[in-house]
Motif scaffolding. Sequence first.
Motif, PDB file in Angstrom:
ATOM      1  N   LYS A 113     -10.821  -2.887  23.833  1.00 59.95           N
ATOM      2  CA  LYS A 113      -9.352  -2.928  23.938  1.00 59.95           C
ATOM      3  C   LYS A 113      -8.732  -2.569  22.595  1.00 59.95           C
ATOM      4  CE  LYS A 113      -8.848  -6.979  26.061  1.00 59.95           C
ATOM      5  NZ  LYS A 113      -8.315  -8.169  26.686  1.00 59.95           N
ATOM      6  N   GLY A 114      -9.263  -3.164  21.535  1.00 61.48           N
ATOM      7  CA  GLY A 114      -8.697  -2.974  20.198  1.00 61.48           C
ATOM      8  C   GLY A 114      -8.798  -1.569  19.669  1.00 61.48           C
ATOM      9  N   LYS A 115      -9.882  -0.867  20.023  1.00 57.15           N
ATOM     10  CA  LYS A 115     -10.062   0.470  19.444  1.00 57.15           C
ATOM     11  C   LYS A 115      -9.120   1.497  20.060  1.00 57.15           C
ATOM     12  CE  LYS A 115     -13.850   2.468  22.107  1.00 57.15           C
ATOM     13  NZ  LYS A 115     -13.520   3.791  22.468  1.00 57.15           N
ATOM     14  N   ASP A 116      -8.628   1.224  21.269  1.00 56.94           N
ATOM     15  CA  ASP A 116      -7.749   2.189  21.931  1.00 56.94           C
ATOM     16  C   ASP A 116      -6.272   1.912  21.694  1.00 56.94           C
ATOM     17  OD1 ASP A 116      -9.943   3.538  22.975  1.00 56.94           O
ATOM     18  OD2 ASP A 116     -10.061   2.170  24.680  1.00 56.94           O
ATOM     19  N   LEU A 117      -5.969   0.788  21.102  1.00 57.91           N
ATOM     20  CA  LEU A 117      -4.569   0.436  20.872  1.00 57.91           C
ATOM     21  C   LEU A 117      -4.139   0.847  19.475  1.00 57.91           C
ATOM     22  CD1 LEU A 117      -4.577  -3.173  22.385  1.00 57.91           C
ATOM     23  CD2 LEU A 117      -3.507  -1.157  23.389  1.00 57.91           C
ATOM     24  N   LYS A 118      -2.926   1.362  19.374  1.00 52.04           N
ATOM     25  CA  LYS A 118      -2.369   1.693  18.073  1.00 52.04           C
ATOM     26  C   LYS A 118      -1.773   0.413  17.501  1.00 52.04           C
ATOM     27  CE  LYS A 118      -2.663   6.180  17.213  1.00 52.04           C
ATOM     28  NZ  LYS A 118      -3.918   6.484  16.583  1.00 52.04           N
ATOM     29  N   SER A 119      -2.306  -0.035  16.379  1.00 55.38           N
ATOM     30  CA  SER A 119      -1.739  -1.259  15.823  1.00 55.38           C
ATOM     31  C   SER A 119      -0.664  -0.922  14.797  1.00 55.38           C
ATOM     32  CB  SER A 119      -2.835  -2.135  15.211  1.00 55.38           C
ATOM     33  OG  SER A 119      -3.361  -1.553  14.060  1.00 55.38           O
ATOM     34  N   THR A 120       0.290  -1.847  14.654  1.00 59.31           N
ATOM     35  CA  THR A 120       1.321  -1.690  13.626  1.00 59.31           C
ATOM     36  C   THR A 120       1.198  -2.862  12.663  1.00 59.31           C
ATOM     37  OG1 THR A 120       2.956  -2.843  14.962  1.00 59.31           O
ATOM     38  CG2 THR A 120       2.978  -0.458  15.082  1.00 59.31           C
ATOM     39  N   THR A 121       1.446  -2.577  11.417  1.00 61.22           N
ATOM     40  CA  THR A 121       1.391  -3.581  10.369  1.00 61.22           C
ATOM     41  C   THR A 121       2.755  -3.642   9.713  1.00 61.22           C
ATOM     42  OG1 THR A 121      -0.932  -3.058   9.957  1.00 61.22           O
ATOM     43  CG2 THR A 121       0.235  -4.258   8.214  1.00 61.22           C
ATOM     44  N   GLU A 122       3.307  -4.848   9.641  1.00 59.40           N
ATOM     45  CA  GLU A 122       4.588  -5.021   8.961  1.00 59.40           C
ATOM     46  C   GLU A 122       4.348  -5.888   7.737  1.00 59.40           C
ATOM     47  OE1 GLU A 122       9.224  -5.951   9.954  1.00 59.40           O
ATOM     48  OE2 GLU A 122       7.761  -5.904  11.576  1.00 59.40           O
ATOM     49  N   THR A 139       1.362   5.890   2.717  1.00 58.67           N
ATOM     50  CA  THR A 139       0.095   5.673   3.405  1.00 58.67           C
ATOM     51  C   THR A 139      -0.597   4.423   2.876  1.00 58.67           C
ATOM     52  OG1 THR A 139      -0.168   8.061   3.668  1.00 58.67           O
ATOM     53  CG2 THR A 139      -2.144   6.721   3.971  1.00 58.67           C
ATOM     54  N   ILE A 140      -1.054   3.588   3.818  1.00 60.95           N
ATOM     55  CA  ILE A 140      -1.844   2.419   3.443  1.00 60.95           C
ATOM     56  C   ILE A 140      -3.265   2.647   3.944  1.00 60.95           C
ATOM     57  CG2 ILE A 140      -2.339   0.045   4.158  1.00 60.95           C
ATOM     58  CD1 ILE A 140       0.386  -0.745   3.498  1.00 60.95           C
ATOM     59  N   THR A 141      -4.227   2.489   3.035  1.00 64.07           N
ATOM     60  CA  THR A 141      -5.634   2.571   3.401  1.00 64.07           C
ATOM     61  C   THR A 141      -6.202   1.162   3.302  1.00 64.07           C
ATOM     62  OG1 THR A 141      -5.756   4.807   2.519  1.00 64.07           O
ATOM     63  CG2 THR A 141      -7.851   3.689   2.897  1.00 64.07           C
ATOM     64  N   HIS A 142      -6.680   0.648   4.428  1.00 70.78           N
ATOM     65  CA  HIS A 142      -7.243  -0.702   4.476  1.00 70.78           C
ATOM     66  C   HIS A 142      -8.743  -0.552   4.682  1.00 70.78           C
ATOM     67  CE1 HIS A 142      -7.501  -4.854   6.588  1.00 70.78           C
ATOM     68  NE2 HIS A 142      -7.856  -4.927   5.336  1.00 70.78           N
ATOM     69  N   THR A 143      -9.512  -0.951   3.677  1.00 73.39           N
ATOM     70  CA  THR A 143     -10.967  -0.844   3.735  1.00 73.39           C
ATOM     71  C   THR A 143     -11.548  -2.247   3.791  1.00 73.39           C
ATOM     72  OG1 THR A 143     -10.800   1.148   2.381  1.00 73.39           O
ATOM     73  CG2 THR A 143     -12.983   0.185   2.613  1.00 73.39           C
ATOM     74  N   CYS A 166     -15.494  -0.496   7.164  1.00 74.02           N
ATOM     75  CA  CYS A 166     -14.533  -0.027   8.169  1.00 74.02           C
ATOM     76  C   CYS A 166     -13.282   0.392   7.417  1.00 74.02           C
ATOM     77  CB  CYS A 166     -14.206  -1.161   9.148  1.00 74.02           C
ATOM     78  SG  CYS A 166     -12.897  -0.759  10.329  1.00 74.02           S
ATOM     79  N   LYS A 167     -12.789   1.587   7.723  1.00 68.75           N
ATOM     80  CA  LYS A 167     -11.603   2.091   7.035  1.00 68.75           C
ATOM     81  C   LYS A 167     -10.518   2.368   8.063  1.00 68.75           C
ATOM     82  CE  LYS A 167     -12.018   4.814   3.398  1.00 68.75           C
ATOM     83  NZ  LYS A 167     -12.211   5.994   2.548  1.00 68.75           N
ATOM     84  N   ARG A 168      -9.306   1.862   7.781  1.00 72.46           N
ATOM     85  CA  ARG A 168      -8.170   2.098   8.679  1.00 72.46           C
ATOM     86  C   ARG A 168      -7.023   2.686   7.857  1.00 72.46           C
ATOM     87  NH1 ARG A 168      -7.872  -2.384  13.174  1.00 72.46           N
ATOM     88  NH2 ARG A 168      -6.009  -1.208  13.446  1.00 72.46           N
ATOM     89  N   ILE A 169      -6.463   3.781   8.347  1.00 76.96           N
ATOM     90  CA  ILE A 169      -5.385   4.448   7.616  1.00 76.96           C
ATOM     91  C   ILE A 169      -4.101   4.378   8.443  1.00 76.96           C
ATOM     92  CG2 ILE A 169      -4.605   6.656   6.658  1.00 76.96           C
ATOM     93  CD1 ILE A 169      -7.668   7.238   6.186  1.00 76.96           C
ATOM     94  N   SER A 170      -3.039   3.872   7.809  1.00 78.29           N
ATOM     95  CA  SER A 170      -1.754   3.727   8.487  1.00 78.29           C
ATOM     96  C   SER A 170      -0.660   4.414   7.675  1.00 78.29           C
ATOM     97  CB  SER A 170      -1.396   2.237   8.637  1.00 78.29           C
ATOM     98  OG  SER A 170      -2.391   1.572   9.373  1.00 78.29           O
ATOM     99  N   LYS A 171       0.341   4.943   8.408  1.00 71.95           N
ATOM    100  CA  LYS A 171       1.474   5.620   7.751  1.00 71.95           C
ATOM    101  C   LYS A 171       2.749   4.832   7.998  1.00 71.95           C
ATOM    102  CE  LYS A 171       0.289  10.403   7.075  1.00 71.95           C
ATOM    103  NZ  LYS A 171      -0.627  10.074   6.028  1.00 71.95           N
ATOM    104  N   ARG A 172       3.636   4.857   6.995  1.00 66.75           N
ATOM    105  CA  ARG A 172       4.927   4.177   7.105  1.00 66.75           C
ATOM    106  C   ARG A 172       5.768   4.857   8.190  1.00 66.75           C
ATOM    107  NH1 ARG A 172       7.639   1.226   2.741  1.00 66.75           N
ATOM    108  NH2 ARG A 172       6.114   2.106   1.319  1.00 66.75           N
ATOM    109  N   VAL A 173       6.410   4.032   9.035  1.00 65.13           N
ATOM    110  CA  VAL A 173       7.248   4.583  10.116  1.00 65.13           C
ATOM    111  C   VAL A 173       8.700   4.252   9.860  1.00 65.13           C
ATOM    112  CG1 VAL A 173       5.520   4.727  11.919  1.00 65.13           C
ATOM    113  CG2 VAL A 173       6.712   2.576  11.569  1.00 65.13           C
TER     114      VAL A 173
END
Length: 127
Positions: free
Chosen positions: A31-40, A108-112, A120-127
Amino acid sequence: MSFTGKYELQSQENFEPFMKALGLPDDQIQKGKDLKSTTEIVQDGKKFKVTVTTGSKVLTNEFTVGEECELEMLTGEKAKGIVQMEGNNKLIANVKGLKSVTELNGDTITHTMMLGDLTCKRISKRV
């Protein structure tokens, strides 16, 4: 540089094996891998409030850089840890053998996350 903002997950590497190593059940991982997560992130000096929303799951952690706090892990377990800041754009936490590095570069936030020799590396962009 302020971390304050809302970020949307763009890509992730090694998510499934990493979450499995953390002990998350397969159905949650799928479930988690297919969902786009948002970080605030809300930053007020050395105080941070980080809210990660993935589908209906919301994980919120509040901490002050350099002070011991209780952090909720991805498994839902709570553990004590200290978040340190390196330079003005990198947050580093070590909790129960898990090392987390959150780095801000522009929008861009890179969370390693590292657990033993797994990364595990996750890359998120500011919206």
